[in-house]
Design an enzyme around this catalytic site. Structure first.
Site, mmCIF file in Angstrom:
data_model
loop_
_atom_site.group_PDB
_atom_site.id
_atom_site.type_symbol
_atom_site.label_atom_id
_atom_site.label_comp_id
_atom_site.label_asym_id
_atom_site.label_seq_id
_atom_site.Cartn_x
_atom_site.Cartn_y
_atom_site.Cartn_z
ATOM 1 N N GLU A 139 0.785 -1.261 -0.113
ATOM 2 C CA GLU A 139 0.123 0.003 -0.178
ATOM 3 C C GLU A 139 0.813 1.338 0.161
ATOM 4 O O GLU A 139 0.626 2.013 0.743
ATOM 5 C CB GLU A 139 -0.987 -0.050 1.272
ATOM 6 C CG GLU A 139 -1.825 -1.084 1.064
ATOM 7 C CD GLU A 139 -3.288 -0.932 1.976
ATOM 8 O OE1 GLU A 139 -3.142 0.040 2.904
ATOM 9 O OE2 GLU A 139 -4.270 -1.408 1.912
ATOM 10 N N GLU A 142 -5.343 -8.332 -0.179
ATOM 11 C CA GLU A 142 -6.285 -8.187 0.950
ATOM 12 C C GLU A 142 -7.718 -7.795 0.589
ATOM 13 O O GLU A 142 -7.914 -7.098 -0.378
ATOM 14 C CB GLU A 142 -5.897 -6.950 1.955
ATOM 15 C CG GLU A 142 -4.396 -7.131 2.702
ATOM 16 C CD GLU A 142 -3.985 -5.963 3.287
ATOM 17 O OE1 GLU A 142 -4.945 -5.111 3.997
ATOM 18 O OE2 GLU A 142 -2.872 -5.822 3.632
#
Ligand code: BG6
Length: 480
Positions: free
Chosen positions: A165, A373
């Site tokens: 991320e 995720e």
């Protein structure tokens, strides 16, 4: 569009689940490990990273549960300061051995290890020494850390993720340490560039050291929907995607800065410093796949130049309605979506948004994709019979998996799915109050209890999904 005869998930689909080191391992100062920047980031309302789920001491027991769940793969992250307590230099044998044993135990149980190299946890000593990601010195240290990992684990781990991320790290200040004396926006783009070069150099080294492995980034992604069909809002949503997603993915895959984002940075004097060789490194580092972390979508509308700027205020306590959205004068500002249900943390539940982003990324980059995720966090308690009725999680994951299957039918090369998270762990902002796992960990933020593991209802549901290779989800796909 729906399919009358939907294709199944591919035979070798990687049914997995994910965790990260600082959120799951605990033992934060044990066996030579030193502090990371996230270990040092204390929120008094919640527990710290010292014990979390105690996976460091219980990994064999936890892997037994993974096996029982039927997991084909497991995504975990490696703690840089466990392997290199000084951020560089001497390798901590106990630290690297922990990961060797973890990987061996996974493989002995036929579970494919999927390793993330960096998940928010820079060694604190590197932050203190030279300002962490704000200094180019970090590039060599990161590449050295990667060299240690590839040398020790490269033969046993096929799938690697460089950085988790990257885009969110610049949006969420608690994941990075910024210098209050330098304008924030300038710092964000400088740090982003430095991280991009580090990612690229890690991939170059990987190609040399682990030629048969696969590597890519794990991107946090949310599609931006226009608030209305006003052309200004349509353009604002497009620009929100450009700044929040395609700035990063274009660099990863095409090796170049998007023209509109670069011009914006130049006009605002916030463009990063590009040194000789940087763009050559970046363009040469095409990943093998894209990992995507997807939780929700966003709504944006056009924000005029003179609108007051505002930082995002996150709802970290799970008190609905307390989130304040991002505002970017001259570009876009966020709003809530009246058509979607929201979690207690104001996260907007949007399974179709996942199909949208999967198709968008496929159309742009034509790379295999793995969902690194996807999940829902909530407040949960054990019942008197030691059960956890997490029907809401089953509904969330089921609806998202249906969209994954539709995306596969659309032509997306999706090869794996890692729900977040395998087991309850420390949330980035909300401690143990916000739980994500298929397995309940018996502790709270204030009371360590016995840390015993209990299978939630979703554990049995996901087990069936894996056993049927996702067929149990597809059969009901018309109810989406
Ligand atoms: C992702 C992170 O952004 O979201 C995870 O990669 C994180 O580390 C997950 O835990 C859920 O976010 P949160 O804030 O609810 O823990």
């Amino acid at each position: 569009m729906r399919y009358k005869k939907p294709k199944a998930f591919p035979d070798n689909f990687l049914w997995a689940a994910a965790t990260s080191a600082y959120q799951f391992e605990g033992a934060y100062l044990e066996d030579g490990k030193t502090m990371s920047i996230v270990d040092a980031n204390i929120n008094e309302n919640y527990t710290n990273t010292s014990i979390t789920s105690d996976h460091y001491h219980r990994f064999k027991e936890d892997i037994k549960l993974m096996k029982e769940l039927g997991m084909k793969a497991y995504r975990f992250s490696i703690s840089w300061s466990r392997v290199l307590p000084n951020g560089r230099g001497e390798v901590n044998e106990k630290g690297i051995n922990f990961y060797k044993e973890l990987v061996k135990e996974l493989k002995d149980n036929d579970i494919e290890p999927l390793a993330t190299i960096y998940h928010f946890d820079l060694p604190l000593c590197l932050q203190e020494e030279y300002g962490g990601w704000s200094s180019r010195e970090v590039i060599d240290d990161f590449v050295y850390y990667c060299e240690v990992l590839f040398k020790n684990l490269g033969e046993d781990i096929k799938y690697w993720f460089t950085i988790n991320e990257q885009s969110n790290m610049f949006l969420l200040p608690y994941l990075m340490v910024f210098n209050s004396e330098i304008p924030l926006e300038k710092q964000k783009y400088e740090m982003n560039h430095i991280m991009m070069v580090a990612h690229a150099k890690a991939i170059k080294l990987f190609r040399e050291m682990v030629p048969s492995g696969k590597i890519g980034p794990a991107i946090g992604i949310s599609p931006n929907y226009p608030k209305s069909c006003k052309p200004e809002d349509i353009q604002a949503a497009k620009e929100a995607d450009d700044f929040r997603t395609y700035l990063f993915t274009d660099l990863y895959v095409h090796g170049c800065y998007r023209e509109n984002v670069w011009r914006y940075m130049e006009e605002n004097n916030i463009e990063p410093t590009i040194e000789d060789g940087d763009m050559e490194s970046i363009v040469a580092a095409k990943p093998d796949f894209l990992g995507i972390n997807y939780y929700q979508s966003r709504v944006v509308e056009y924000a005029p130049e003179d609108i007051e700027n505002r930082d995002v205020i996150l709802n970290t306590d799970g008190k609905s309605g307390t989130t304040s959205f991002e505002v970017n004068p001259g570009l876009y500002k966020g709003d809530s979506n009246p058509f979607l249900e929201k979690t207690e943390w104001d996260w907007e539940v949007d399974p179709i948004g996942l199909r949208v982003v999967l198709n968008e990324l496929n159309d742009r980059y034509h790379l295999p994709i793995i969902i690194t995720e996807n999940g829902i966090g909530g407040i949960e308690n054990l019942t008197e019979e030691n059960k956890v009725n997490d029907e809401y999680r089953i509904n969330y994951l089921k609806s998202h998996l249906k969209q994954c299957n539709l995306a596969i039918n659309d032509g997306v090369n999706l090869f794996g799915y890692c729900p977040w998270s395998f087991m309850d762990l420390l949330s980035t902002t909300s401690g143990f109050r916000k739980r994500y796992g298929f397995v309940y960990v018996n502790r709270t933020d204030k009371d360590l209890k016995d840390l015993k593991r209990y299978k939630k209802d979703s554990f049995y549901w996901y087990k069936e999904v894996i056993e049927t290779n996702g067929q149990s989800v597809i059969e009901n796909s018309e109810k989406v």
